[in-house]
Design an enzyme around this catalytic site. Structure first.
Site, mmCIF file in Angstrom:
data_model
loop_
_atom_site.group_PDB
_atom_site.id
_atom_site.type_symbol
_atom_site.label_atom_id
_atom_site.label_comp_id
_atom_site.label_asym_id
_atom_site.label_seq_id
_atom_site.Cartn_x
_atom_site.Cartn_y
_atom_site.Cartn_z
ATOM 1 N N TYR A 53 0.905 -1.360 0.113
ATOM 2 C CA TYR A 53 -0.064 -0.068 -0.075
ATOM 3 C C TYR A 53 0.827 1.150 -0.143
ATOM 4 C CZ TYR A 53 -4.145 -2.753 0.184
ATOM 5 O OH TYR A 53 -5.078 -3.633 -0.231
ATOM 6 N N ARG A 56 1.508 2.027 -3.588
ATOM 7 C CA ARG A 56 0.353 2.182 -4.386
ATOM 8 C C ARG A 56 0.100 3.689 -3.756
ATOM 9 N NH1 ARG A 56 -4.738 -1.807 -4.041
ATOM 10 N NH2 ARG A 56 -5.391 0.067 -5.604
ATOM 11 N N ASP A 94 -8.390 5.510 -4.747
ATOM 12 C CA ASP A 94 -7.914 6.735 -4.868
ATOM 13 C C ASP A 94 -8.636 8.129 -4.856
ATOM 14 O OD1 ASP A 94 -9.137 7.466 -7.417
ATOM 15 O OD2 ASP A 94 -8.060 5.932 -8.232
ATOM 16 N N HIS A 109 -15.051 1.298 -1.113
ATOM 17 C CA HIS A 109 -13.728 0.242 -0.625
ATOM 18 C C HIS A 109 -12.623 1.014 0.061
ATOM 19 C CE1 HIS A 109 -14.746 -2.881 -4.003
ATOM 20 N NE2 HIS A 109 -15.550 -3.048 -3.115
ATOM 21 N N CYS A 136 -0.230 5.560 16.327
ATOM 22 C CA CYS A 136 -1.288 6.267 16.189
ATOM 23 C C CYS A 136 -1.502 7.610 16.521
ATOM 24 C CB CYS A 136 -2.662 5.458 16.787
ATOM 25 S SG CYS A 136 -4.067 6.292 16.605
HETATM 26 P P1 OAD Z 1 -10.859 -4.466 -12.646
HETATM 27 O O1 OAD Z 1 -9.418 -4.495 -12.887
HETATM 28 O O2 OAD Z 1 -11.297 -5.702 -12.387
HETATM 29 O O3 OAD Z 1 -11.387 -3.931 -14.062
HETATM 30 C C1 OAD Z 1 -11.272 -2.685 -14.614
HETATM 31 C C2 OAD Z 1 -12.151 -2.619 -15.852
HETATM 32 O O4 OAD Z 1 -11.842 -1.406 -16.318
HETATM 33 C C3 OAD Z 1 -12.005 -3.695 -17.062
HETATM 34 O O5 OAD Z 1 -13.326 -4.418 -17.200
HETATM 35 C C4 OAD Z 1 -11.358 -2.858 -18.109
HETATM 36 O O6 OAD Z 1 -11.813 -3.437 -19.312
HETATM 37 C C5 OAD Z 1 -11.722 -1.377 -17.806
HETATM 38 N N1 OAD Z 1 -10.862 -0.589 -18.392
HETATM 39 C C6 OAD Z 1 -9.204 -0.682 -18.461
HETATM 40 N N2 OAD Z 1 -8.954 0.465 -18.921
HETATM 41 C C7 OAD Z 1 -9.952 1.345 -19.158
HETATM 42 C C8 OAD Z 1 -10.113 2.472 -19.888
HETATM 43 N N3 OAD Z 1 -9.135 3.376 -20.292
HETATM 44 N N4 OAD Z 1 -11.452 3.163 -19.913
HETATM 45 C C9 OAD Z 1 -12.418 2.602 -19.464
HETATM 46 N N5 OAD Z 1 -12.297 1.289 -18.898
HETATM 47 C C10 OAD Z 1 -11.095 0.821 -18.890
HETATM 48 O O7 OAD Z 1 -11.197 -3.139 -11.693
HETATM 49 P P2 OAD Z 1 -12.290 -3.088 -10.773
HETATM 50 O O8 OAD Z 1 -13.641 -3.705 -11.495
HETATM 51 O O9 OAD Z 1 -12.322 -1.694 -10.301
HETATM 52 O O10 OAD Z 1 -11.097 -4.116 -4.627
HETATM 53 O O11 OAD Z 1 -12.301 -3.908 -9.478
HETATM 54 C C11 OAD Z 1 -13.152 -4.275 -8.483
HETATM 55 C C12 OAD Z 1 -12.270 -4.344 -7.281
HETATM 56 O O12 OAD Z 1 -11.460 -5.494 -7.325
HETATM 57 C C13 OAD Z 1 -11.475 -3.313 -6.831
HETATM 58 O O13 OAD Z 1 -12.062 -2.495 -6.033
HETATM 59 C C14 OAD Z 1 -10.591 -4.166 -5.720
HETATM 60 C C15 OAD Z 1 -10.308 -5.281 -6.576
HETATM 61 O O14 OAD Z 1 -9.711 -6.346 -6.015
HETATM 62 C C16 OAD Z 1 -10.506 -4.419 -3.321
HETATM 63 O O15 OAD Z 1 -9.165 -4.634 -3.387
HETATM 64 C C17 OAD Z 1 -11.340 -4.963 -2.270
#
Ligand code: OAD
Length: 235
Positions: A53, A56, A94, A109, A136
């Site tokens: 983290y 990140r 973010d 999240h 803390c």
């Molecule tokens: P993912 O990495 O699973 O999906 C990202 C999506 O963004 C994919 O469907 C890509 O096709 C799309 N994508 C990539 N580049 C793009 C662009 N320039 N414009 C538009 N779309 C684009 O990410 P999330 O769905 O956000 O949770 O993941 C959900 C959760 O899984 C996150 O919040 C995190 C992760 O594990 C935790 O850590 C609890």
């Protein structure tokens, strides 16, 4: 008057240089989430979790919002001026929506730039590295601070407020999310249950695409400003 519920995922921040999770070469292709993003992983090896983290957080502090974040900020003010509203819900930890000007963002999240003390529960802004030895600011104890983010196996934040906002919306839009992590992946079904129109904006159709009334393909930095212009035109 229009009320929109917008759900964003990692894809909305991809053009800002923050990696997505499940695309080829994504964060979970390089790192094992079970060793980094669970309460058990933190209990077993807090230094390893902090290092992930901290990296990140450093990347985030050197990134900037893109045109998609900016367009969503204009959407909120544009809808409000027309008597409507936007509920902006993000899975992203973010702060790029805020930096682009969005005043109200529901971080389901959690937030990377905040810490939480497992001892006293205090939440605090956090822009520096977190270490096991970091004390803390509220209770003074070391070894109890963690990033204020939601890990696998933990409950996302504010699900009741999300449900209420979905019930009040007349359009649900999912932007840049693969639709593979619940409960967020199920919001489209909830929205349909409420009889709301649904739209996906993604680089390519997501696993969930068939659930949406409409799918728009393209990079968020282009597709979201075009969508927002349409929403605000002639209303
Ligand atoms: P993912 O990495 O699973 O999906 C990202 C999506 O963004 C994919 O469907 C890509 O096709 C799309 N994508 C990539 N580049 C793009 C662009 N320039 N414009 C538009 N779309 C684009 O990410 P999330 O769905 O956000 O949770 O993941 C959900 C959760 O899984 C996150 O919040 C995190 C992760 O594990 C935790 O850590 C609890």
């Amino acid at each position: 008057m229009r009320r929109l519920f917008v759900l964003t995922g990692a894809g909305v921040s991809a053009e800002s240089g923050l990696g997505t999770f499940r695309d080829p070469g994504g964060i979970w292709a390089k790192f094992d989430p079970m060793k980094l993003a669970t309460p058990e992983a933190f209990a077993a090896d807090p230094d390893r979790v902090h290092a992930f983290y901290n990296l990140r957080r450093r990347n985030l502090l050197s990134a900037a919002p893109n045109a998609a974040h900016g367009a969503l900020a204009s959407l909120a003010t544009g809808l409000a001026a027309r008597g409507g509203g936007l509920f902006l819900c993000t899975q992203n930890i973010d702060d790029l929506h805020e930096r682009a000007g969005s005043a109200q963002v529901h971080h389901m999240h959690g937030e990377l730039l905040r810490s939480r003390c497992l001892g006293c529960g205090a939440r605090a802004p956090c822009r520096d590295e977190l270490k096991t030895a970091t004390a803390c600011g509220a209770c003074g104890r070391a070894g109890r601070l963690r990033p204020d983010v939601v890990w696998f196996g933990e409950m996302p934040l504010g699900l009741e407020a999300i449900e209420t906002a979905l019930a009040e919306a007349d359009l649900f839009v999912a932007i840049g999310t693969s639709g593979s992590v619940y409960p967020a992946a199920g919001f489209v079904e909830t929205a349909r249950g409420f009889g709301i129109r649904t739209c996906e904006i993604n680089l390519a159709p997501s696993d969930n695409a068939a659930m949406f009334d409409e799918c728009r393909c393209g990079p968020a930095g282009e597709a979201v400003p075009a969508f927002v212009a349409e929403m605000l035109d002639g209303r």
